[in-house]
Design a protein around this motif. Sequence first.
Motif, PDB file in Angstrom:
ATOM      1  N   GLU A  99      44.931 118.085  30.313  1.00 48.47           N
ATOM      2  CA  GLU A  99      45.638 119.352  31.033  1.00 48.47           C
ATOM      3  C   GLU A  99      46.342 118.818  32.248  1.00 48.47           C
ATOM      4  O   GLU A  99      47.432 119.457  32.296  1.00 48.47           O
ATOM      5  CB  GLU A  99      44.517 120.057  31.320  1.00 48.47           C
ATOM      6  N   ASN A 100      46.082 117.724  32.992  1.00 45.04           N
ATOM      7  CA  ASN A 100      46.768 117.324  34.033  1.00 45.04           C
ATOM      8  C   ASN A 100      48.161 116.959  33.687  1.00 45.04           C
ATOM      9  O   ASN A 100      48.933 117.116  34.146  1.00 45.04           O
ATOM     10  CB  ASN A 100      46.107 116.102  34.510  1.00 45.04           C
ATOM     11  N   VAL A 101      48.436 116.277  32.329  1.00 47.20           N
ATOM     12  CA  VAL A 101      49.472 115.631  32.084  1.00 47.20           C
ATOM     13  C   VAL A 101      50.411 116.874  31.485  1.00 47.20           C
ATOM     14  O   VAL A 101      51.700 116.868  31.657  1.00 47.20           O
ATOM     15  CB  VAL A 101      49.384 114.749  31.151  1.00 47.20           C
ATOM     16  N   ALA A 102      49.997 117.861  30.865  1.00 49.26           N
ATOM     17  CA  ALA A 102      50.513 118.914  30.210  1.00 49.26           C
ATOM     18  C   ALA A 102      50.930 119.909  31.482  1.00 49.26           C
ATOM     19  O   ALA A 102      51.933 120.795  31.060  1.00 49.26           O
ATOM     20  CB  ALA A 102      49.796 119.546  29.118  1.00 49.26           C
ATOM     21  N   PHE A 103      50.473 119.954  32.432  1.00 47.45           N
ATOM     22  CA  PHE A 103      50.674 121.015  33.475  1.00 47.45           C
ATOM     23  C   PHE A 103      52.073 121.152  34.052  1.00 47.45           C
ATOM     24  O   PHE A 103      52.494 122.252  34.071  1.00 47.45           O
ATOM     25  CB  PHE A 103      49.816 120.728  34.980  1.00 47.45           C
ATOM     26  N   GLY A 104      52.838 120.139  34.167  1.00 52.10           N
ATOM     27  CA  GLY A 104      54.423 120.214  34.371  1.00 52.10           C
ATOM     28  C   GLY A 104      54.874 121.028  33.383  1.00 52.10           C
ATOM     29  O   GLY A 104      55.906 121.677  33.703  1.00 52.10           O
ATOM     30  N   LEU A 105      54.635 120.441  32.223  1.00 55.28           N
ATOM     31  CA  LEU A 105      55.489 121.423  31.179  1.00 55.28           C
ATOM     32  C   LEU A 105      55.029 123.062  31.173  1.00 55.28           C
ATOM     33  O   LEU A 105      56.071 123.872  30.922  1.00 55.28           O
ATOM     34  CB  LEU A 105      54.916 120.838  29.731  1.00 55.28           C
TER      35      LEU A 105
ATOM     36  N   ARG B  60      52.243 133.917  30.133  1.00 52.66           N
ATOM     37  CA  ARG B  60      50.785 133.328  29.843  1.00 52.66           C
ATOM     38  C   ARG B  60      49.890 134.720  29.858  1.00 52.66           C
ATOM     39  O   ARG B  60      48.694 134.476  29.115  1.00 52.66           O
ATOM     40  CB  ARG B  60      50.394 132.475  31.001  1.00 52.66           C
ATOM     41  N   THR B  61      50.166 135.832  30.375  1.00 50.80           N
ATOM     42  CA  THR B  61      49.052 136.835  30.472  1.00 50.80           C
ATOM     43  C   THR B  61      49.794 138.177  29.309  1.00 50.80           C
ATOM     44  O   THR B  61      48.910 138.639  28.576  1.00 50.80           O
ATOM     45  CB  THR B  61      49.077 137.664  31.763  1.00 50.80           C
ATOM     46  N   LEU B  62      51.027 138.180  29.238  1.00 52.25           N
ATOM     47  CA  LEU B  62      51.500 139.506  28.539  1.00 52.25           C
ATOM     48  C   LEU B  62      51.959 139.077  26.956  1.00 52.25           C
ATOM     49  O   LEU B  62      52.465 139.862  26.180  1.00 52.25           O
ATOM     50  CB  LEU B  62      52.522 140.046  29.182  1.00 52.25           C
ATOM     51  N   MET B  63      52.152 137.717  26.780  1.00 48.46           N
ATOM     52  CA  MET B  63      52.863 137.382  25.414  1.00 48.46           C
ATOM     53  C   MET B  63      51.739 136.027  24.974  1.00 48.46           C
ATOM     54  O   MET B  63      52.208 134.906  24.781  1.00 48.46           O
ATOM     55  CB  MET B  63      54.229 136.692  25.675  1.00 48.46           C
ATOM     56  N   PRO B  64      50.471 136.407  24.764  1.00 45.92           N
ATOM     57  CA  PRO B  64      49.682 135.160  24.352  1.00 45.92           C
ATOM     58  C   PRO B  64      50.011 134.575  22.945  1.00 45.92           C
ATOM     59  O   PRO B  64      49.698 133.202  22.818  1.00 45.92           O
ATOM     60  CB  PRO B  64      48.355 135.994  24.226  1.00 45.92           C
ATOM     61  N   TRP B  65      50.691 135.354  22.093  1.00 50.02           N
ATOM     62  CA  TRP B  65      51.121 134.628  20.876  1.00 50.02           C
ATOM     63  C   TRP B  65      52.200 133.450  20.979  1.00 50.02           C
ATOM     64  O   TRP B  65      52.156 132.585  20.476  1.00 50.02           O
ATOM     65  CB  TRP B  65      51.731 135.486  19.715  1.00 50.02           C
ATOM     66  N   TYR B  66      52.907 133.626  22.287  1.00 49.17           N
ATOM     67  CA  TYR B  66      54.004 132.727  22.470  1.00 49.17           C
ATOM     68  C   TYR B  66      53.288 131.631  23.395  1.00 49.17           C
ATOM     69  O   TYR B  66      53.668 130.352  23.071  1.00 49.17           O
ATOM     70  CB  TYR B  66      54.929 133.659  23.443  1.00 49.17           C
ATOM     71  N   TRP B  67      52.567 132.017  24.386  1.00 45.44           N
ATOM     72  CA  TRP B  67      51.756 130.997  25.172  1.00 45.44           C
ATOM     73  C   TRP B  67      50.977 129.814  24.310  1.00 45.44           C
ATOM     74  O   TRP B  67      50.907 128.701  24.743  1.00 45.44           O
ATOM     75  CB  TRP B  67      51.091 131.706  26.246  1.00 45.44           C
ATOM     76  N   ASN B  68      50.244 130.459  23.518  1.00 46.56           N
ATOM     77  CA  ASN B  68      49.271 130.047  22.511  1.00 46.56           C
ATOM     78  C   ASN B  68      49.924 128.550  21.887  1.00 46.56           C
ATOM     79  O   ASN B  68      49.402 127.360  21.617  1.00 46.56           O
ATOM     80  CB  ASN B  68      48.419 130.731  21.807  1.00 46.56           C
ATOM     81  N   SER B  69      51.149 129.019  21.256  1.00 47.23           N
ATOM     82  CA  SER B  69      51.820 128.074  20.731  1.00 47.23           C
ATOM     83  C   SER B  69      52.434 126.978  21.325  1.00 47.23           C
ATOM     84  O   SER B  69      52.628 125.823  20.904  1.00 47.23           O
ATOM     85  CB  SER B  69      52.881 128.571  19.439  1.00 47.23           C
ATOM     86  N   LEU B  70      53.003 127.717  22.286  1.00 44.93           N
ATOM     87  CA  LEU B  70      53.758 126.526  23.335  1.00 44.93           C
ATOM     88  C   LEU B  70      52.580 125.582  23.948  1.00 44.93           C
ATOM     89  O   LEU B  70      52.912 124.298  24.216  1.00 44.93           O
ATOM     90  CB  LEU B  70      54.322 127.340  24.624  1.00 44.93           C
ATOM     91  N   ARG B  71      51.336 126.252  24.555  1.00 40.51           N
ATOM     92  CA  ARG B  71      50.380 125.488  24.873  1.00 40.51           C
ATOM     93  C   ARG B  71      49.908 124.099  23.729  1.00 40.51           C
ATOM     94  O   ARG B  71      49.755 123.093  24.465  1.00 40.51           O
ATOM     95  CB  ARG B  71      49.305 126.158  25.401  1.00 40.51           C
ATOM     96  N   LYS B  72      49.824 124.416  22.623  1.00 39.88           N
ATOM     97  CA  LYS B  72      49.436 123.482  21.782  1.00 39.88           C
ATOM     98  C   LYS B  72      50.574 122.499  21.586  1.00 39.88           C
ATOM     99  O   LYS B  72      50.134 121.259  21.605  1.00 39.88           O
ATOM    100  CB  LYS B  72      49.285 124.281  20.239  1.00 39.88           C
TER     101      LYS B  72
END
Length: 197
Positions: free
Chosen positions: A93-99, A109-121
């Motif tokens: 999570e530390n390494v991915a935080f900047g991205l 991150r709050t209103l577009m969970p479908w977008y955020w979840n795929s990007l977080r992966k």
Amino acid sequence: MSKVILNIEGVSQWFGKNRVLHDVNLKIVQGQFVALVGSSGCGKSTLLRAILGTEPPKEGLIETDGVPVTGPNRNVGIVYQKYGLYRFLTVQENVAFGLKLDQTNIFHRTLMPWYWNSLRKKHHEEAKEMLKKMRLQDAHDKYPSELSGGMQQRVAIAQALIMKPKILLLDEPFGALDEATREDLQLMLLRLYQENL
């Protein structure tokens, strides 16, 4: 002719009556390793912060890849002596935080969970790949407090490298490490440099 990646012209910095930098001029071409050497308090870290964009100089011009530095930007990354890791995040999570900060905002991150979840992966996959290069793949789910000093410093380097900066600043990143760990990290950085030529 090699491309100038960092251009510093007439940079001066002072704090009150204390002049730290005076008319600094420097050109660094892509692919160069450059070391700043000087006694404690001579302005090395002040110059690095000016290049990073967190502490603009009082006078002069700093350009990275031909663009004037007016604040922090993707062209410049830094690794400090004190690791700067988030204690409440895992290594991955530390390494991915900047991205996360660079490619999303609170709205995503709050209103577009479908977008955020795929990007977080995707971010976590990139972080895993970077951790593999740093020989930290087995530590991806650990917290900074569970790592040795050398491992924490490798995570800090991974944090900087995952953003793919054109310039990587190192502010005495190995100063607090023992000689063997310091040499190991220096060799690792040289290997990563050669892989990315």
